[in-house]
Write a protein that holds these residues in place. Sequence first.
Motif, PDB file in Angstrom:
ATOM      1  N   HIS A  19       0.853  -1.182   0.000  1.00 49.51           N
ATOM      2  CA  HIS A  19       0.000   0.000   0.000  1.00 49.51           C
ATOM      3  C   HIS A  19       0.893   1.238   0.000  1.00 49.51           C
ATOM      4  O   HIS A  19       2.043   1.180   0.430  1.00 49.51           O
ATOM      5  CB  HIS A  19      -0.911  -0.018   1.251  1.00 49.51           C
ATOM      6  CG  HIS A  19      -1.927   1.074   1.213  1.00 49.51           C
ATOM      7  ND1 HIS A  19      -1.738   2.292   1.851  1.00 49.51           N
ATOM      8  CD2 HIS A  19      -3.131   1.157   0.600  1.00 49.51           C
ATOM      9  CE1 HIS A  19      -2.794   3.055   1.632  1.00 49.51           C
ATOM     10  NE2 HIS A  19      -3.658   2.405   0.870  1.00 49.51           N
ATOM     11  N   TYR A  20       0.337   2.358  -0.490  1.00 49.97           N
ATOM     12  CA  TYR A  20       1.101   3.609  -0.544  1.00 49.97           C
ATOM     13  C   TYR A  20       1.553   4.109   0.825  1.00 49.97           C
ATOM     14  O   TYR A  20       2.363   5.027   0.899  1.00 49.97           O
ATOM     15  CB  TYR A  20       0.260   4.711  -1.209  1.00 49.97           C
ATOM     16  CG  TYR A  20       0.140   4.577  -2.709  1.00 49.97           C
ATOM     17  CD1 TYR A  20       1.266   4.516  -3.520  1.00 49.97           C
ATOM     18  CD2 TYR A  20      -1.115   4.538  -3.312  1.00 49.97           C
ATOM     19  CE1 TYR A  20       1.145   4.417  -4.899  1.00 49.97           C
ATOM     20  CE2 TYR A  20      -1.241   4.436  -4.692  1.00 49.97           C
ATOM     21  CZ  TYR A  20      -0.106   4.380  -5.476  1.00 49.97           C
ATOM     22  OH  TYR A  20      -0.227   4.286  -6.838  1.00 49.97           O
ATOM     23  N   TYR A  21       1.014   3.563   1.906  1.00 40.92           N
ATOM     24  CA  TYR A  21       1.446   3.993   3.250  1.00 40.92           C
ATOM     25  C   TYR A  21       2.617   3.147   3.770  1.00 40.92           C
ATOM     26  O   TYR A  21       3.145   3.429   4.834  1.00 40.92           O
ATOM     27  CB  TYR A  21       0.300   3.870   4.260  1.00 40.92           C
ATOM     28  CG  TYR A  21      -0.907   4.754   4.037  1.00 40.92           C
ATOM     29  CD1 TYR A  21      -0.860   5.880   3.237  1.00 40.92           C
ATOM     30  CD2 TYR A  21      -2.114   4.465   4.682  1.00 40.92           C
ATOM     31  CE1 TYR A  21      -1.980   6.679   3.047  1.00 40.92           C
ATOM     32  CE2 TYR A  21      -3.235   5.264   4.512  1.00 40.92           C
ATOM     33  CZ  TYR A  21      -3.170   6.363   3.695  1.00 40.92           C
ATOM     34  OH  TYR A  21      -4.273   7.145   3.529  1.00 40.92           O
ATOM     35  N   THR A 210      -5.895   7.435  -1.932  1.00 41.44           N
ATOM     36  CA  THR A 210      -4.455   7.698  -2.073  1.00 41.44           C
ATOM     37  C   THR A 210      -4.058   7.754  -3.555  1.00 41.44           C
ATOM     38  O   THR A 210      -3.347   8.663  -3.970  1.00 41.44           O
ATOM     39  CB  THR A 210      -3.645   6.602  -1.344  1.00 41.44           C
ATOM     40  OG1 THR A 210      -4.090   5.316  -1.773  1.00 41.44           O
ATOM     41  CG2 THR A 210      -3.794   6.710   0.159  1.00 41.44           C
ATOM     42  N   ALA A 211      -4.562   6.801  -4.355  1.00 39.57           N
ATOM     43  CA  ALA A 211      -4.209   6.773  -5.783  1.00 39.57           C
ATOM     44  C   ALA A 211      -4.781   8.002  -6.493  1.00 39.57           C
ATOM     45  O   ALA A 211      -4.126   8.584  -7.377  1.00 39.57           O
ATOM     46  CB  ALA A 211      -4.744   5.500  -6.429  1.00 39.57           C
ATOM     47  N   ASP A 231       1.840   9.892   5.599  1.00 40.91           N
ATOM     48  CA  ASP A 231       3.066  10.391   4.947  1.00 40.91           C
ATOM     49  C   ASP A 231       3.647   9.457   3.888  1.00 40.91           C
ATOM     50  O   ASP A 231       4.422   9.896   3.044  1.00 40.91           O
ATOM     51  CB  ASP A 231       4.114  10.751   6.015  1.00 40.91           C
ATOM     52  CG  ASP A 231       5.020   9.579   6.365  1.00 40.91           C
ATOM     53  OD1 ASP A 231       6.234   9.790   6.512  1.00 40.91           O
ATOM     54  OD2 ASP A 231       4.523   8.440   6.482  1.00 40.91           O
ATOM     55  N   GLY A 232       3.264   8.158   3.908  1.00 39.39           N
ATOM     56  CA  GLY A 232       3.786   7.203   2.921  1.00 39.39           C
ATOM     57  C   GLY A 232       3.527   7.613   1.481  1.00 39.39           C
ATOM     58  O   GLY A 232       4.322   7.293   0.586  1.00 39.39           O
ATOM     59  N   VAL A 233       2.445   8.335   1.214  1.00 41.61           N
ATOM     60  CA  VAL A 233       2.144   8.736  -0.172  1.00 41.61           C
ATOM     61  C   VAL A 233       3.194   9.707  -0.711  1.00 41.61           C
ATOM     62  O   VAL A 233       3.336   9.876  -1.924  1.00 41.61           O
ATOM     63  CB  VAL A 233       0.734   9.368  -0.353  1.00 41.61           C
ATOM     64  CG1 VAL A 233      -0.373   8.405  -0.015  1.00 41.61           C
ATOM     65  CG2 VAL A 233       0.598  10.642   0.432  1.00 41.61           C
ATOM     66  N   PHE A 246       5.661  19.199  -1.988  1.00 47.22           N
ATOM     67  CA  PHE A 246       4.580  18.595  -1.200  1.00 47.22           C
ATOM     68  C   PHE A 246       4.804  18.875   0.277  1.00 47.22           C
ATOM     69  O   PHE A 246       5.916  18.679   0.779  1.00 47.22           O
ATOM     70  CB  PHE A 246       4.521  17.082  -1.465  1.00 47.22           C
ATOM     71  CG  PHE A 246       4.257  16.776  -2.909  1.00 47.22           C
ATOM     72  CD1 PHE A 246       2.965  16.824  -3.412  1.00 47.22           C
ATOM     73  CD2 PHE A 246       5.302  16.497  -3.791  1.00 47.22           C
ATOM     74  CE1 PHE A 246       2.713  16.588  -4.761  1.00 47.22           C
ATOM     75  CE2 PHE A 246       5.066  16.266  -5.136  1.00 47.22           C
ATOM     76  CZ  PHE A 246       3.767  16.304  -5.630  1.00 47.22           C
ATOM     77  N   TYR A 247       3.752  19.355   0.940  1.00 45.74           N
ATOM     78  CA  TYR A 247       3.852  19.672   2.367  1.00 45.74           C
ATOM     79  C   TYR A 247       2.811  18.856   3.117  1.00 45.74           C
ATOM     80  O   TYR A 247       1.692  18.656   2.624  1.00 45.74           O
ATOM     81  CB  TYR A 247       3.581  21.158   2.611  1.00 45.74           C
ATOM     82  CG  TYR A 247       4.371  22.070   1.699  1.00 45.74           C
ATOM     83  CD1 TYR A 247       5.740  22.269   1.875  1.00 45.74           C
ATOM     84  CD2 TYR A 247       3.736  22.724   0.630  1.00 45.74           C
ATOM     85  CE1 TYR A 247       6.456  23.092   1.010  1.00 45.74           C
ATOM     86  CE2 TYR A 247       4.446  23.546  -0.229  1.00 45.74           C
ATOM     87  CZ  TYR A 247       5.808  23.725  -0.036  1.00 45.74           C
ATOM     88  OH  TYR A 247       6.511  24.534  -0.894  1.00 45.74           O
TER      89      TYR A 247
END
Length: 299
Positions: A19-21, A210-211, A231-233, A246-247
């Motif tokens: 997963h993106y995380y 997320t996607a 934050d993983g994304v 990106f913040y």
Amino acid sequence: MKKKIEILKKEKNACIMAHYYAPAEVQEIADYVGDSFYLAKVAKESKADVIVFCGVGFMGESAKILCPDKTVLMPDLTADCPMAHMVKEGKIAQMREQYSDIAVVCYINSTAELKCQSDVCVTSSNAVKIVKALPNQNIFFIPDRNLGRFVASQVPEKNIILNDGCCPIHADITSASVKAVMEKHKEALVLCHPECEPEVLELADFSGSTAEIIDYAKASTASEFIICTEDGVGFKLMSDNPEKKFYFPTPCPVCKDMKLNTLENVLRVLENEENKVEVDEKVRERALLPLNKMLELGK
Ligand code: 13P
Ligand code: SF4
């Protein structure tokens, strides 16, 4: 470690899904990285004999429900999503009694037991589409009140009854912390996951899975973004768009369960085939129905 993982993957016809995380180094070695809907589809279609699922409990469990003949391993079986349990005992039965035509719509972030009591599963990327497609006027949306409220705002013609569950990580993102970043970066667009609280979603230029957040940032002509999700994304956002900024709000949202997916753990489970995800066959057969309905309606 990466080399050893590669060799073992070939030997065992295994694939790694993340997963993106998941931590960046795990996303880097994964064969498939995505949001919950994408990963469920890929698991079902995969030709691998072994899936190493780098996510949290409900994700590995969903993969096993969809692919009973595959070995599904998780780098750490204690990686859990607290929200997946947040429906009070007896609540679903009570709602079914109260409304004869009700559809129980279950966010995929849920236990297999909750899926067994549901009519259809959804993820954040298909929830609006699926709720719209259902013939039912009354919908009990479990477990996430925030995704439920987001869906209700997009489908005002239906009566969407909310359940009081939420993601503790997204619920901790405050509107004050987002406004503080907006103040510093006035041109930045605000991109939010629908698991955020309503006062945060009100600040969003775009809300999505997320996607969808990743796709939006890539397609946008803007060059700065405030990201209101885990934050993983950041790994994919920054590798896709090295020229963009990106913040994240402070404190940066971190799902500690997702971070249990380390390279060491991936290697260990591949070597020893430990941490197998098991689902009771009766539970699996029942929980499969809402997952398959999601895959069909979400096409
Ligand atoms: P996505 O389906 O958007 O990837 O979200 C999963 C999740 O756990 C969000 O907190
Ligand atoms: Fe669950 Fe929240 Fe972690 Fe997503 S970020 S897995 S919803 S605890």
